[in-house]
Design an enzyme around this catalytic site. Structure first.
Site, PDB file in Angstrom:
ATOM      1  N   THR A   1       0.118  66.032  91.101  1.00  0.00           N
ATOM      2  CA  THR A   1       1.143  66.864  91.759  1.00  0.00           C
ATOM      3  C   THR A   1       2.364  67.159  90.898  1.00  0.00           C
ATOM      4  OG1 THR A   1       2.097  64.841  92.641  1.00  0.00           O
ATOM      5  CG2 THR A   1       0.604  66.042  94.096  1.00  0.00           C
TER       6      THR A   1
ATOM      7  N   SER B   1      12.087  61.151  90.685  1.00  0.00           N
ATOM      8  CA  SER B   1      12.244  59.718  90.936  1.00  0.00           C
ATOM      9  C   SER B   1      13.599  59.199  90.455  1.00  0.00           C
ATOM     10  CB  SER B   1      11.105  58.952  90.255  1.00  0.00           C
ATOM     11  OG  SER B   1      10.911  59.407  88.937  1.00  0.00           O
TER      12      SER B   1
ATOM     13  N   HIS C   1       8.460  56.002  89.325  1.00  0.00           N
ATOM     14  CA  HIS C   1       8.687  55.781  87.902  1.00  0.00           C
ATOM     15  C   HIS C   1      10.167  55.848  87.563  1.00  0.00           C
ATOM     16  CE1 HIS C   1       4.294  56.988  87.088  1.00  0.00           C
ATOM     17  NE2 HIS C   1       4.430  55.695  87.154  1.00  0.00           N
TER      18      HIS C   1
ATOM     19  N   CYS D   1       2.999  69.801  93.873  1.00  0.00           N
ATOM     20  CA  CYS D   1       3.740  69.672  95.130  1.00  0.00           C
ATOM     21  C   CYS D   1       4.985  70.567  95.107  1.00  0.00           C
ATOM     22  CB  CYS D   1       4.113  68.221  95.406  1.00  0.00           C
ATOM     23  SG  CYS D   1       5.526  67.650  94.489  1.00  0.00           S
TER      24      CYS D   1
ATOM     25  N   CYS E   1      12.794  63.395  95.505  1.00  0.00           N
ATOM     26  CA  CYS E   1      12.031  64.340  96.339  1.00  0.00           C
ATOM     27  C   CYS E   1      11.768  63.679  97.691  1.00  0.00           C
ATOM     28  CB  CYS E   1      10.705  64.646  95.653  1.00  0.00           C
ATOM     29  SG  CYS E   1       9.737  63.148  95.401  1.00  0.00           S
TER      30      CYS E   1
ATOM     31  N   GLU F   1      -1.429  58.105  90.127  1.00  0.00           N
ATOM     32  CA  GLU F   1      -1.821  59.129  91.100  1.00  0.00           C
ATOM     33  C   GLU F   1      -3.175  59.737  90.729  1.00  0.00           C
ATOM     34  OE1 GLU F   1       1.005  62.394  91.921  1.00  0.00           O
ATOM     35  OE2 GLU F   1      -0.786  63.647  92.086  1.00  0.00           O
TER      36      GLU F   1
ATOM     37  N   SER G   1       7.709  59.109  83.806  1.00  0.00           N
ATOM     38  CA  SER G   1       7.694  60.017  84.961  1.00  0.00           C
ATOM     39  C   SER G   1       7.175  61.392  84.521  1.00  0.00           C
ATOM     40  CB  SER G   1       9.122  60.142  85.519  1.00  0.00           C
ATOM     41  OG  SER G   1       9.279  61.336  86.243  1.00  0.00           O
ATOM     42  N   SER G   2       6.005  61.763  85.040  1.00  0.00           N
ATOM     43  CA  SER G   2       5.383  63.030  84.625  1.00  0.00           C
ATOM     44  C   SER G   2       6.241  64.232  84.964  1.00  0.00           C
ATOM     45  CB  SER G   2       4.024  63.205  85.305  1.00  0.00           C
ATOM     46  OG  SER G   2       3.141  62.253  84.817  1.00  0.00           O
ATOM     47  N   ASN G   3       6.833  64.216  86.164  1.00  0.00           N
ATOM     48  CA  ASN G   3       7.587  65.422  86.540  1.00  0.00           C
ATOM     49  C   ASN G   3       8.853  65.551  85.704  1.00  0.00           C
ATOM     50  OD1 ASN G   3      10.086  64.930  88.478  1.00  0.00           O
ATOM     51  ND2 ASN G   3       8.610  63.306  88.834  1.00  0.00           N
TER      52      ASN G   3
HETATM   53  S1  SF4 Z   1       6.747  64.352  93.345  1.00  0.00           S
HETATM   54 FE1  SF4 Z   1       5.139  63.010  94.191  1.00  0.00          FE
HETATM   55  S2  SF4 Z   1       6.204  61.805  95.753  1.00  0.00           S
HETATM   56 FE2  SF4 Z   1       7.517  63.554  95.275  1.00  0.00          FE
HETATM   57  S3  SF4 Z   1       6.979  65.099  96.830  1.00  0.00           S
HETATM   58 FE3  SF4 Z   1       5.742  65.490  94.997  1.00  0.00          FE
HETATM   59  S4  SF4 Z   1       3.820  64.373  95.384  1.00  0.00           S
HETATM   60 FE4  SF4 Z   1       5.337  63.580  96.801  1.00  0.00          FE
END
Ligand code: SF4
Length: 407
Positions: free
Chosen positions: A249, A379, A89, A287, A59, A181, A317-319
């Site tokens: 986020t 990430s 991460h 985000c 990202c 975070e 990694s949460s996302n």
């Molecule tokens: S995932 Fe985290 S680092 Fe990436 S854009 Fe969203 S807030 Fe920013």
């Protein structure tokens, strides 16, 4: 001493893009991913069809943080450079950063312990997740050079949490209380007198908070259950009278919205419609990069035709975990940290949901015609995605040169 030489706090890099870009491209670029994109994100080799989500991988915040880390090495070739925890991460990226001679400082409750070795002549890089208010103050007092890569989207969450604290609202944060975070975000709530926070990880924990708000459980019970996720001295009777919602986020968007609605309904039941605006606030602080990746994978799943999903990203990694949860609700899903997790016909992967350890699944890739969906967390660099594609094709004796448009 010139003004530049006296500067110790940097948030915008060092204008060395031209120098580090070629190195970054060499480390993280993938010709295989470029090829898949050229083929319209959907390609075939033999009986294997591969479909890549339209939004995946690095990202803007991660891209920037990694670039600034490389720029910092260039800018300060002779200084010791430290990093507050992992820059992102992803084990491969962290390994490459460590190979530049940048020391990753493990997490520690007390800044004095974590930064014990750091002196005024050193450089410390702050990661994209940010650091707590106490850590930043500690480092500024040391006088060392700080390269702050905190993502703008994280700063936006902090702004909202500040407003809550200023206006007498307790920040209720949908996030993992042990995540860097969320710890940094929660610390912002404490900068106002009487400021407090409470983190909720999922619907189950939110249900406990709602039960308290509706008077169905006591404050002591809530504290006993969520003590680790609350600010010190948290008193539910006092601190849950006015609440403002925020998120880490990178959480699952649909879950964040659900949690918001659960708490809104509980506050409405407790205080009534008239008092609600003065007692409940919410801002969506997921985000846009996280949202785009979740939307893209949902779209790909809705288009159908896939047999399974491979989700690539660090296990912490949460996302990436959120992407895996979305996929696992529809299809067999394998969350892997990299290509080395595919070992012949066995895949070592982290099951979506509450599990934390890896499991091995044999014969994960069905025989004959198969359609594999691919996505990667924010990430995960492209080279890792490319290596996974190569490994999958190799299982069928195929190579990336055989990829053609799926049609
Ligand atoms: S995932 Fe985290 S680092 Fe990436 S854009 Fe969203 S807030 Fe920013």
């Amino acid at each position: 001493m010139s003004r530049d030489a006296a500067q110790t706090y940097f948030q915008k890099g060092f204008n060395l893009k031209a120098v580090v870009r070629p190195v970054l491209a060499q480390s993280y670029h993938s010709g295989v991913v470029d090829r898949l994109k050229e083929l319209g994100y959907s390609a075939r080799a033999g009986e294997v069809r591969l479909k890549l989500a339209r939004e995946f991988g690095f990202c803007y915040g991660v891209d920037r943080a990694v670039e600034y880390a490389y720029e910092t090495r260039e800018q300060f070739p002779d200084r010791r450079i430290f990093l507050s925890g992992e820059i992102i991460h992803n084990p491969e990226v962290n390994g490459r950063i460590a190979a530049l001679g940048i020391r990753i400082l493990p997490d520690h409750r007390r800044p004095e312990e974590r930064y014990g070795e750091v002196g005024a002549a050193d450089v410390v890089i702050l990661p994209a997740f940010g650091v707590s208010v106490a850590e930043l103050a500690h480092l500024k007092a040391k006088g060392c050079v700080l390269v702050d890569t905190t993502c703008g989207s994280v700063l936006n969450v902090w702004k909202n949490v500040h407003r809550y604290g200023r206006d007498g609202f307790t920040a209720v944060i949908h996030g993992k209380h042990h995540h860097e975070e969320t710890k940094a975000t929660a610390s912002q709530a404490l900068t106002h007198p009487g400021g407090h926070y409470l983190c909720v990880r999922d619907r189950e924990e939110t249900e406990e908070v709602c039960a308290f708000i509706r008077g169905r459980r006591t404050g002591d019970e809530l504290v006993a259950s969520l003590r680790e996720a609350m600010s010190p001295g948290f008193d539910p009777d006092r601190d849950l009278q006015r609440i403002g919602l925020a998120n880490q986020t990178t959480m699952l968007m649909s879950e964040s919205l659900e949690i918001q609605e659960m708490l809104r309904a509980a506050m409405r039941d407790r205080w009534g419609d008239e008092e609600l605006p003065g007692r409940f606030r919410a801002f969506d602080t997921i985000c846009s990069a996280t949202q785009d990746r979740q939307d893209a994978v949902l779209k790909m799943l809705e288009e159908g035709g896939l047999d399974l999903m491979v989700v690539i990203g660090g296990y912490n990694s949460s996302n990436t975990q959120a992407l895996a949860r979305i996929c696992a609700a529809r299809l067999p899903t394998y969350h892997i940290s990299g290509a080395d997790r595919i070992d012949g016909h066995t895949i070592n992967h982290r099951p979506a949901g509450a599990h934390h350890s890896e499991v091995a699944t044999a014969a994960w890739l069905p025989e004959g015609e198969v359609s594999v969906g691919l996505t990667a967390g924010a990430s995960t660099p492209n080279n890792v995605v490319g290596e996974v594609v190569e490994r999958i094709l190799a299982l069928r004796g195929l190579g990336t040169a055989q990829l053609v448009a799926a049609g």
